[in-house]
Design an enzyme around this catalytic site. Structure first.
Site, mmCIF file in Angstrom:
data_model
loop_
_atom_site.group_PDB
_atom_site.id
_atom_site.type_symbol
_atom_site.label_atom_id
_atom_site.label_comp_id
_atom_site.label_asym_id
_atom_site.label_seq_id
_atom_site.Cartn_x
_atom_site.Cartn_y
_atom_site.Cartn_z
ATOM 1 N N ARG A 159 0.821 -1.218 0.000
ATOM 2 C CA ARG A 159 0.000 0.000 0.000
ATOM 3 C C ARG A 159 0.848 1.258 0.000
ATOM 4 O O ARG A 159 0.565 2.221 -0.702
ATOM 5 C CB ARG A 159 -0.878 0.040 1.254
ATOM 6 C CG ARG A 159 -1.891 -1.062 1.382
ATOM 7 C CD ARG A 159 -2.598 -0.845 2.708
ATOM 8 N NE ARG A 159 -3.591 -1.838 3.009
ATOM 9 C CZ ARG A 159 -3.342 -3.009 3.583
ATOM 10 N NH1 ARG A 159 -2.110 -3.337 3.904
ATOM 11 N NH2 ARG A 159 -4.323 -3.851 3.833
ATOM 12 N N ARG A 180 7.689 -8.954 -4.482
ATOM 13 C CA ARG A 180 7.640 -10.414 -4.430
ATOM 14 C C ARG A 180 6.726 -10.953 -5.523
ATOM 15 O O ARG A 180 7.018 -11.929 -6.181
ATOM 16 C CB ARG A 180 7.108 -10.811 -3.055
ATOM 17 C CG ARG A 180 7.455 -12.176 -2.590
ATOM 18 C CD ARG A 180 7.044 -12.298 -1.147
ATOM 19 N NE ARG A 180 5.742 -11.710 -0.924
ATOM 20 C CZ ARG A 180 4.741 -12.329 -0.297
ATOM 21 N NH1 ARG A 180 4.903 -13.546 0.138
ATOM 22 N NH2 ARG A 180 3.597 -11.703 -0.104
ATOM 23 N N ILE A 239 12.276 3.835 4.364
ATOM 24 C CA ILE A 239 11.277 4.118 5.406
ATOM 25 C C ILE A 239 10.695 2.813 5.945
ATOM 26 O O ILE A 239 9.643 2.838 6.590
ATOM 27 C CB ILE A 239 10.131 5.016 4.878
ATOM 28 C CG1 ILE A 239 9.472 4.407 3.637
ATOM 29 C CG2 ILE A 239 10.620 6.422 4.614
ATOM 30 C CD1 ILE A 239 8.154 5.067 3.266
ATOM 31 N N ARG A 241 12.580 -0.764 7.292
ATOM 32 C CA ARG A 241 13.313 -1.211 8.476
ATOM 33 C C ARG A 241 14.808 -1.114 8.185
ATOM 34 O O ARG A 241 15.260 -1.404 7.077
ATOM 35 C CB ARG A 241 12.965 -2.664 8.836
ATOM 36 C CG ARG A 241 11.576 -2.873 9.401
ATOM 37 C CD ARG A 241 11.417 -2.248 10.800
ATOM 38 N NE ARG A 241 10.092 -2.482 11.348
ATOM 39 C CZ ARG A 241 9.065 -1.647 11.223
ATOM 40 N NH1 ARG A 241 9.196 -0.505 10.576
ATOM 41 N NH2 ARG A 241 7.889 -1.943 11.759
ATOM 42 N N GLU A 270 18.592 0.809 15.799
ATOM 43 C CA GLU A 270 17.946 1.988 16.383
ATOM 44 C C GLU A 270 17.478 1.725 17.805
ATOM 45 O O GLU A 270 17.090 0.599 18.114
ATOM 46 C CB GLU A 270 16.784 2.477 15.486
ATOM 47 C CG GLU A 270 15.620 1.528 15.337
ATOM 48 C CD GLU A 270 14.578 2.040 14.334
ATOM 49 O OE1 GLU A 270 14.928 2.350 13.176
ATOM 50 O OE2 GLU A 270 13.403 2.125 14.724
ATOM 51 N N HIS A 288 12.756 7.454 12.825
ATOM 52 C CA HIS A 288 11.638 6.516 12.647
ATOM 53 C C HIS A 288 10.290 7.221 12.880
ATOM 54 O O HIS A 288 9.535 6.843 13.774
ATOM 55 C CB HIS A 288 11.801 5.313 13.599
ATOM 56 C CG HIS A 288 11.050 4.096 13.121
ATOM 57 N ND1 HIS A 288 11.454 2.809 13.357
ATOM 58 C CD2 HIS A 288 9.874 3.978 12.434
ATOM 59 C CE1 HIS A 288 10.591 1.952 12.843
ATOM 60 N NE2 HIS A 288 9.619 2.639 12.268
HETATM 61 C C1 GLV Z 1 6.408 1.741 11.576
HETATM 62 O O1 GLV Z 1 7.528 1.561 11.258
HETATM 63 C C2 GLV Z 1 5.376 0.793 11.343
HETATM 64 O O2 GLV Z 1 5.685 -0.338 10.941
HETATM 65 O O3 GLV Z 1 4.207 1.130 11.558
#
Ligand code: GLV
Length: 337
Positions: A159, A180, A239, A241, A270, A288
């Site tokens: 999404r 994937r 954005i 991991r 982190e 994050h």
């Molecule tokens: C933030 O990193 C989440 O996965 O919502």
């Protein structure tokens, strides 16, 4: 005699007014300060309750649930759920839920902004100005990478990836993606995105954004080899991991000029940040916060509360939490964000 009320543990301070909804159904134990709970503390807390509302800070695996004989539901606030060993929870009949959907657009906004900030050297320019270095307008100063009309590559087209692709249309960008599995034609058309293999994505993207879930299979998917395959002068934004990137290899690529810049919202260790990245001028670092608008963070907590209430058999959706983490069709935990 009235049935005893289920017990619930809320592992971190969230939004009191939303969490208070749990009081209607459960005896709630709240943690009032942001805490880095030791595994033994998590195990002890879970051992005393029927349900838990947790965040990405709280890692819950086999060891943490081994003694949790009454635990029936774990509602995590966040879309990524690499903090949970979902297989271990499911094996014990514990329902696990996350909060997809409500954070999609906010996170896509941030991903796009971070990519732009890295490409156009926005934080670097501000640091330079604040350091009193601006002595006069300079024609060659702080030249950045172009955004409009370039090629955006998206690795992980769930999404949020799709949200980023839709934003790219307004900038006249070509969008390539790798995932994937290939998206249905109507979704590809809506995103104006073209499916390519991973190496083509690396080789052709002027700006590469990572939005894929983290798992053993995606650990260091961007390593020295992948970085060497990227277009010289490209930017890289993450954005998802931190563990997706070999950060030392990235520091080499940034320092050696192979990449123009990077935007990183997530880090492998982190809240610690690799000191080599801290030393790079051409990386924008944020703590994050991709989903961190007030409205979205509230919506995430509200959805997690709804999930927990329903998973513990209370409320209008008793037994049907809105966003359960499905048992994986294969053995992996590779769902898209
Ligand atoms: C933030 O990193 C989440 O996965 O919502």
């Amino acid at each position: 005699m009235a049935e005893p009320r289920p017990k619930v543990w809320v592992s971190q301070p969230l939004f009191d007014d939303i969490v208070a909804q749990l009081d209607a159904w459960f005896d709630v134990t709240r943690v009032s300060e942001i805490s880095d709970h030791a595994p033994s503390a998590i195990a002890a807390a879970l051992g005393a309750v029927d349900g838990a509302l947790v965040t990405l800070n709280d890692r819950i695996g086999e060891a943490e649930v081994a003694g949790a004989t009454h635990l029936r539901a774990v509602a995590s606030v966040g879309v990524g759920y690499d903090n949970l060993d979902v297989d271990a929870l499911h094996a014990r009949g514990i329902v696990a839920t996350n909060t997809p959907g409500v954070l999609t657009e906010t996170t896509a906004d941030f991903g796009f902004a971070l990519m732009m900030a890295a490409a156009r050297r926005i934080t670097e320019a501000e640091h330079w100005l604040r350091a009193g270095q601006w002595q006069g307008w300079g024609f060659h100063k702080l030249l950045g990478a172009e955004i409009h009309g370039t090629t955006l590559g998206i690795l992980g087209m769930g999404r949020i990836g799709q949200g980023i692709a839709r934003r790219a249309r307004g900038f006249g960008m070509r969008v390539l993606y790798h995932n994937r599995s290939r998206l249905p034609g109507d979704v590809e058309r809506d995103c104006a995105a073209t499916y390519v293999d991973r190496d083509t994505l690396l080789a052709r993207s002027d700006h590469l954004v990572l939005v894929l879930p983290y798992s053993a299979a995606s650990h260091h998917v961007i390593d020295a080899d992948a970085l060497a395959r990227m277009k010289p002068g490209a930017t890289l934004t993450n954005i998802a991991r931190g563990g997706l990137i070999d950060e030392d290899a990235l520091a080499d690529a940034l320092g050696g000029g192979r990449l123009a810049a990077a935007g990183l919202d997530v880090f492998e260790g982190e809240p610690a940040v690799n000191p080599r990245l801290l030393a790079c001028r051409n990386v924008v670092l944020t703590p994050h916060v991709a989903s961190a608008s007030l409205a979205t963070r509230r919506a995430m907590v509200a959805l997690a509360v709804e999930n927990l209430v329903a998973a513990l058999g209370r409320g209008p959706d008793a037994g049907r939490p809105p966003t359960p983490i499905a048992p994986p069709p294969d053995a992996g935990r590779h769902r898209l964000r």
